[in-house]
Scaffold this active site. Structure first.
Site, PDB file in Angstrom:
ATOM      1  CG  ASP A  20      -2.024   1.012   1.155  1.00  0.00           C
ATOM      2  OD1 ASP A  20      -1.819   2.079   0.550  1.00  0.00           O
ATOM      3  OD2 ASP A  20      -3.108   0.742   1.709  1.00  0.00           O
ATOM      4  CG  PHE A  44      -3.195  -5.256  -9.342  1.00  0.00           C
ATOM      5  CD1 PHE A  44      -4.200  -4.364  -9.058  1.00  0.00           C
ATOM      6  CD2 PHE A  44      -1.877  -4.844  -9.178  1.00  0.00           C
ATOM      7  CE1 PHE A  44      -3.917  -3.075  -8.619  1.00  0.00           C
ATOM      8  CE2 PHE A  44      -1.579  -3.568  -8.736  1.00  0.00           C
ATOM      9  CZ  PHE A  44      -2.607  -2.685  -8.465  1.00  0.00           C
TER      10      PHE A  44
END
Length: 239
Positions: free
Chosen positions: A144, A219
């Site tokens: 993240d 992804f």
């Protein structure tokens, strides 16, 4: 994909990282396969933080090159890497149950034995369960980035993180990171260039081409279609 605390300790000491979590726990429905993985696979492949530092040669039944992955997400990449390298052992850490269950189900389905799994904070595992000078590689893929400036303290890549990883890697071991957020890639590069005891393996001193051993995720492929880049960094412990 990752979990951590905010590290702030000096490089000379064993890092003592503040208990700010850099991951957000998300509830998720378990598929039948993921639940099967947890029900049938945890006793075979799962490890507990409370058990302390295991003898991984005994755990795996051999002495082999050992890779540690922080935040394996749904487990697809780790499963693919483990299947492609049966002569290597892998330790994966993830906090989200559906991803843990998915990986465990894949291990059962493919009859793989070279992976062990923790379901908790990866930095707690590094500090308490991994011996110094024992890892051949540590992987941190798509953590993240915590885009907002006020959240940068939650980024896992900090000076004390680099030092903790250096302690756990063997001399010659490699920290491999990847991100699809260019400002975070630049930040990682800045942190690692300042970290003692590392050598950047990029020929130009910046980023390495995507290594063949890192699988391309769904992804990532979607991002490529949208014109997004991915930056890989490899730093080798030199001292």
């Amino acid at each position: 994909m990752t979990d951590s605390h905010d590290p702030q300790a000096p490089a000379e000491a064993t890092p003592k990282m503040r208990t700010i979590k850099s991951f957000v726990m998300r509830a998720g429905r378990m598929t039948e396969g993921q639940q099967r993985g947890l029900d049938q696979g945890w006793s075979k492949f799962g490890l507990e933080l409370e058990q302390g530092a295991p003898d991984f040669d005994a755990v795996f039944g051999r002495s082999a090159p050992r890779t540690f992955e922080i935040g394996f997400g749904m487990g697809h990449s780790l499963l693919e890497m483990a299947a492609a390298a049966p002569d290597q052992d892998f330790i994966g850490v993830e906090v989200h149950s559906p991803g843990v269950g998915g990986l465990l189900n894949g291990l059962l389905t493919q009859n793989l034995t070279n992976v062990r799994v923790y379901r908790c904070d990866a930095l707690e595992v590094l500090r308490n369960c991994i011996a110094d000078n024992s890892l051949d590689r540590l992987m941190l893929f798509f953590p993240d980035p915590w885009h907002k400036a006020r959240h940068h303290k939650r980024r896992i890549v900090q000076a004390a993180f680099a030092e903790l990883v250096r302690q756990k890697l063997k001399v010659g071991g490699v920290l491999h990171m990847a991100t699809d957020w260019e400002p975070y890639a630049e930040y990682m590069l800045e942190v690692m260039n300042a970290a003692p005891g590392y050598q950047n393996l990029a020929a130009d001193g910046h980023y390495v081409p995507r290594p063949e051993e890192r699988p391309t995720t769904k992804f990532e492929r979607r991002g490529e279609r949208l014109g997004h880049g991915v930056w890989d960094l490899k730093f080798q412990r030199s001292a």
